[in-house]
Design a protein around this motif. Structure first.
Motif, PDB file in Angstrom:
ATOM      1  N   VAL A  15     -15.410  -9.758 -10.482  1.00 55.96           N
ATOM      2  CA  VAL A  15     -14.983  -9.772  -9.083  1.00 55.96           C
ATOM      3  C   VAL A  15     -13.551 -10.295  -8.982  1.00 55.96           C
ATOM      4  O   VAL A  15     -12.744  -9.782  -8.199  1.00 55.96           O
ATOM      5  CB  VAL A  15     -15.937 -10.641  -8.235  1.00 55.96           C
ATOM      6  N   LEU A  16     -13.234 -11.298  -9.787  1.00 51.52           N
ATOM      7  CA  LEU A  16     -11.877 -11.849  -9.820  1.00 51.52           C
ATOM      8  C   LEU A  16     -10.877 -10.751 -10.173  1.00 51.52           C
ATOM      9  O   LEU A  16      -9.850 -10.576  -9.513  1.00 51.52           O
ATOM     10  CB  LEU A  16     -11.815 -12.985 -10.843  1.00 51.52           C
ATOM     11  N   LYS A  17     -11.187  -9.995 -11.227  1.00 49.45           N
ATOM     12  CA  LYS A  17     -10.298  -8.919 -11.679  1.00 49.45           C
ATOM     13  C   LYS A  17     -10.205  -7.811 -10.639  1.00 49.45           C
ATOM     14  O   LYS A  17      -9.135  -7.210 -10.455  1.00 49.45           O
ATOM     15  CB  LYS A  17     -10.810  -8.347 -12.998  1.00 49.45           C
ATOM     16  N   LEU A  18     -11.314  -7.539  -9.968  1.00 45.76           N
ATOM     17  CA  LEU A  18     -11.320  -6.487  -8.957  1.00 45.76           C
ATOM     18  C   LEU A  18     -10.379  -6.822  -7.808  1.00 45.76           C
ATOM     19  O   LEU A  18      -9.627  -5.966  -7.333  1.00 45.76           O
ATOM     20  CB  LEU A  18     -12.741  -6.284  -8.429  1.00 45.76           C
ATOM     21  N   VAL A  19     -10.400  -8.073  -7.366  1.00 45.90           N
ATOM     22  CA  VAL A  19      -9.494  -8.498  -6.298  1.00 45.90           C
ATOM     23  C   VAL A  19      -8.050  -8.443  -6.780  1.00 45.90           C
ATOM     24  O   VAL A  19      -7.157  -7.983  -6.053  1.00 45.90           O
ATOM     25  CB  VAL A  19      -9.846  -9.921  -5.817  1.00 45.90           C
ATOM     26  N   PHE A  20      -7.802  -8.903  -8.014  1.00 44.55           N
ATOM     27  CA  PHE A  20      -6.456  -8.814  -8.592  1.00 44.55           C
ATOM     28  C   PHE A  20      -5.962  -7.371  -8.568  1.00 44.55           C
ATOM     29  O   PHE A  20      -4.812  -7.084  -8.211  1.00 44.55           O
ATOM     30  CB  PHE A  20      -6.462  -9.314 -10.037  1.00 44.55           C
ATOM     31  N   PHE A  21      -6.849  -6.468  -8.981  1.00 42.35           N
ATOM     32  CA  PHE A  21      -6.498  -5.044  -9.038  1.00 42.35           C
ATOM     33  C   PHE A  21      -6.130  -4.512  -7.658  1.00 42.35           C
ATOM     34  O   PHE A  21      -5.134  -3.800  -7.496  1.00 42.35           O
ATOM     35  CB  PHE A  21      -7.681  -4.251  -9.608  1.00 42.35           C
ATOM     36  N   LEU A  22      -6.928  -4.844  -6.646  1.00 36.93           N
ATOM     37  CA  LEU A  22      -6.673  -4.342  -5.302  1.00 36.93           C
ATOM     38  C   LEU A  22      -5.311  -4.786  -4.783  1.00 36.93           C
ATOM     39  O   LEU A  22      -4.588  -3.991  -4.165  1.00 36.93           O
ATOM     40  CB  LEU A  22      -7.779  -4.821  -4.353  1.00 36.93           C
ATOM     41  N   PHE A  23      -4.957  -6.011  -5.060  1.00 32.14           N
ATOM     42  CA  PHE A  23      -3.678  -6.516  -4.582  1.00 32.14           C
ATOM     43  C   PHE A  23      -2.508  -5.910  -5.354  1.00 32.14           C
ATOM     44  O   PHE A  23      -1.538  -5.431  -4.755  1.00 32.14           O
ATOM     45  CB  PHE A  23      -3.636  -8.045  -4.694  1.00 32.14           C
ATOM     46  N   MET A  24      -2.601  -5.900  -6.673  1.00 32.83           N
ATOM     47  CA  MET A  24      -1.479  -5.437  -7.484  1.00 32.83           C
ATOM     48  C   MET A  24      -1.325  -3.915  -7.425  1.00 32.83           C
ATOM     49  O   MET A  24      -0.211  -3.390  -7.379  1.00 32.83           O
ATOM     50  CB  MET A  24      -1.658  -5.889  -8.934  1.00 32.83           C
ATOM     51  N   PHE A  25      -2.437  -3.192  -7.417  1.00 31.62           N
ATOM     52  CA  PHE A  25      -2.370  -1.741  -7.322  1.00 31.62           C
ATOM     53  C   PHE A  25      -1.865  -1.328  -5.947  1.00 31.62           C
ATOM     54  O   PHE A  25      -1.080  -0.376  -5.813  1.00 31.62           O
ATOM     55  CB  PHE A  25      -3.749  -1.134  -7.586  1.00 31.62           C
ATOM     56  N   GLY A  26      -2.317  -2.043  -4.921  1.00 30.36           N
ATOM     57  CA  GLY A  26      -1.823  -1.764  -3.576  1.00 30.36           C
ATOM     58  C   GLY A  26      -0.327  -1.984  -3.476  1.00 30.36           C
ATOM     59  O   GLY A  26       0.388  -1.212  -2.827  1.00 30.36           O
ATOM     60  N   GLU A  27       0.163  -3.030  -4.135  1.00 30.56           N
ATOM     61  CA  GLU A  27       1.601  -3.305  -4.146  1.00 30.56           C
ATOM     62  C   GLU A  27       2.355  -2.202  -4.872  1.00 30.56           C
ATOM     63  O   GLU A  27       3.437  -1.783  -4.441  1.00 30.56           O
ATOM     64  CB  GLU A  27       1.854  -4.659  -4.815  1.00 30.56           C
ATOM     65  N   ASP A  28       1.792  -1.712  -5.970  1.00 30.68           N
ATOM     66  CA  ASP A  28       2.440  -0.628  -6.720  1.00 30.68           C
ATOM     67  C   ASP A  28       2.516   0.655  -5.890  1.00 30.68           C
ATOM     68  O   ASP A  28       3.514   1.379  -5.938  1.00 30.68           O
ATOM     69  CB  ASP A  28       1.681  -0.361  -8.018  1.00 30.68           C
ATOM     70  N   ILE A  29       1.443   0.945  -5.151  1.00 30.78           N
ATOM     71  CA  ILE A  29       1.449   2.136  -4.297  1.00 30.78           C
ATOM     72  C   ILE A  29       2.525   2.007  -3.222  1.00 30.78           C
ATOM     73  O   ILE A  29       3.280   2.954  -2.941  1.00 30.78           O
ATOM     74  CB  ILE A  29       0.066   2.338  -3.646  1.00 30.78           C
ATOM     75  N   TYR A  30       2.605   0.815  -2.639  1.00 33.23           N
ATOM     76  CA  TYR A  30       3.620   0.582  -1.603  1.00 33.23           C
ATOM     77  C   TYR A  30       5.022   0.741  -2.177  1.00 33.23           C
ATOM     78  O   TYR A  30       5.887   1.379  -1.573  1.00 33.23           O
ATOM     79  CB  TYR A  30       3.440  -0.825  -1.023  1.00 33.23           C
ATOM     80  N   ARG A  31       5.250   0.191  -3.349  1.00 34.07           N
ATOM     81  CA  ARG A  31       6.559   0.305  -3.994  1.00 34.07           C
ATOM     82  C   ARG A  31       6.888   1.766  -4.305  1.00 34.07           C
ATOM     83  O   ARG A  31       8.033   2.205  -4.172  1.00 34.07           O
ATOM     84  CB  ARG A  31       6.588  -0.525  -5.276  1.00 34.07           C
ATOM     85  N   PHE A  32       5.872   2.503  -4.753  1.00 34.80           N
ATOM     86  CA  PHE A  32       6.096   3.900  -5.108  1.00 34.80           C
ATOM     87  C   PHE A  32       6.504   4.712  -3.877  1.00 34.80           C
ATOM     88  O   PHE A  32       7.453   5.501  -3.910  1.00 34.80           O
ATOM     89  CB  PHE A  32       4.822   4.494  -5.717  1.00 34.80           C
ATOM     90  N   ILE A  33       5.776   4.484  -2.766  1.00 33.62           N
ATOM     91  CA  ILE A  33       6.094   5.206  -1.539  1.00 33.62           C
ATOM     92  C   ILE A  33       7.486   4.848  -1.039  1.00 33.62           C
ATOM     93  O   ILE A  33       8.271   5.716  -0.628  1.00 33.62           O
ATOM     94  CB  ILE A  33       5.038   4.913  -0.451  1.00 33.62           C
ATOM     95  N   LYS A  34       7.802   3.562  -1.094  1.00 33.87           N
ATOM     96  CA  LYS A  34       9.132   3.118  -0.659  1.00 33.87           C
ATOM     97  C   LYS A  34      10.213   3.701  -1.554  1.00 33.87           C
ATOM     98  O   LYS A  34      11.288   4.089  -1.089  1.00 33.87           O
ATOM     99  CB  LYS A  34       9.200   1.594  -0.679  1.00 33.87           C
TER     100      LYS A  34
END
Length: 305
Positions: free
Chosen positions: A74-93
Motif C-alpha cells: 500500500v505504501l508503494k502504491l501511494v508513492f506510485f500514484l503521486f510520482m506517476f501523476g507528477e510525471d504525467i503532469y510534467r509530460f503534458i506541460k
C-alpha cells in the motif's frame, strides 16, 4: 501470462517508490536502504509460506509476513500514484511548452516541486501504512458495539423493540489469544439481544481452524437462538484439496461444528419466530454463482400472520 502482468505492475511500483525515496534522500546513501528493506520483506514472505505451508494452522510469523508485505505494498502504491501523476503532469506541460515554442522552463518543472510532491506522498502513505500495522496487531482486539434502530411501517406490534446482535467475519484461524476472543463473546452476550446473527466467514480456509474454539463460540446465547450462514471462506475454495470428497468432508465438519455449538446454520432456509399471532422469518441464503466474493447474506423478513 498473468504472472508476467503482475510482475510488470510490481516492478513499476518498486521503481516509482524508489524514485520518491531518491528525491527525498537528495543523494544520501540511505536511499539504498529502501530496496534492501523491500527485498527483506518479500523474502520473508516467501520463506514463511515455504516453512508454514499448512494454511489450516495458525502461524504468527506467516501472518506477520503477510501483514508487513501488504503494508509496504500500500505504501508503494501511494508513492506510485503521486510520482506517476507528477510525471504525467510534467509530460503534458512539456508537450504544451514544446508546441507553444516556449523555451524557458516553467517553475513547475523545478526540482523543488518534485520534492514537495514526494513529501506529500510520504505523508499520505504513512496513514494507511500505520493503519494496517495497527489493525493487524492491536486493532483487531479493539471491539466496538455499534447500535442502530431500524423502523418499519408494517412491523408487528409484538416485535416492537426486538433486538438483534450481528457478528461477522471472525476468521478464527487468525487468532491465538482466546482471552481476547472470549471478551468479544461476552460483550455480545451482554447486549441481551433476542437473537444473534453470524453472517459468514467463521474460518479462513478449513474447518480444523475451529478445533479448540467450540467451547468459546458455544457461549454465544440468545433467547430465540444463534443463527448463522456461510461466507466465501467457509466453503474451502481457497485450499488445494487432494480430492473433491476431502473438500466436501471439510464443509460437512464445519456444519457439524456449528450444530454442536448450538448455532442454527441456514442453508437456503428460513426459521420462523412467533410472538402470539405475529411472526418474523429469519432467512439465510448461500453464496451463488461460479465465483462468489461476497459473504452469504442473512436478513430479517417481517410479516403479519
Amino acid at each position: 501470462m498473468r504472472w508476467i502482468i503482475a510482475l510488470v505492475i510490481f516492478l513499476a511500483l518498486e521503481i516509482y517508490a524508489f524514485q520518491l525515496v531518491r528525491v527525498l534522500s537528495r543523494g544520501h546513501w540511505w536511499k539504498w536502504a529502501y530496496p534492501v528493506v523491500s527485498l527483506l520483506v518479500i523474502s520473508n514472505l516467501i520463506i514463511q509460506f515455504a516453512i508454514n505451508s499448512d494454511r489450516s494452522a495458525v502461524s504468527s510469523a506467516r501472518d506477520f509476513a503477510v501483514t508487513l508485505f501488504l503494508a509496504f505494498f500500500v505504501l508503494k502504491l501511494v508513492f506510485f500514484l503521486f510520482m506517476f501523476g507528477e510525471d504525467i503532469y510534467r509530460f503534458i506541460k512539456g508537450v504544451f511548452i514544446s508546441l507553444s515554442r516556449k523555451r524557458e522552463l516553467d517553475e513547475s518543472f523545478l526540482p523543488g516541486r518534485r520534492s514537495f510532491i514526494a513529501k506529500v506522498g510520504l505523508a499520505v502513505a504513512a496513514l494507511p501504512f500505520g493503519a494496517i500495522l495497527y489493525g493487524a496487531w492491536r486493532g483487531k482486539f479493539n471491539y466496538q458495539v455499534r447500535s442502530y434502530e431500524l423502523t418499519f411501517a408494517d412491523l408487528p406490534e409484538a416485535f416492537d423493540g426486538y433486538k438483534i446482535t450481528q457478528l461477522s467475519d471472525i476468521h478464527v484461524g487468525s487468532f491465538e489469544n482466546k482471552e481476547e476472543v472470549e471478551y468479544a463473546i461476552n460483550l455480545a452476550n451482554e447486549q441481551q439481544s433476542d437473537a444473534i446473527l453470524f453472517t459468514g466467514d467463521l474460518v479462513n480456509n478449513m474447518s480444523s481452524e475451529m478445533y479448540g474454539w467450540e467451547e468459546v463460540f458455544g457461549k454465544l446465547k440468545a433467547p430465540d437462538g444463534v443463527f448463522s450462514v456461510l461466507g466465501n471462506h467457509d466453503y474451502g475454495d481457497y485450499v488445494s484439496w487432494e480430492t473433491p470428497a476431502a473438500k466436501k468432508a471439510n464443509l460437512q465438519e464445519l456444519f457439524d461444528i456449528q450444530k454442536g455449538m448450538g448455532w442454527r446454520l441456514l442453508l437456503d432456509e428460513n426459521e420462523k419466530i412467533t410472538r402470539g399471532a405475529d411472526s418474523i422469518s429469519i432467512v439465510g441464503v448461500q453464496n451463488w454463482g461460479a465465483v462468489a466474493f461476497l459473504n452469504t447474506e442473512i436478513w430479517i423478513k417481517l410479516r403479519r400472520v
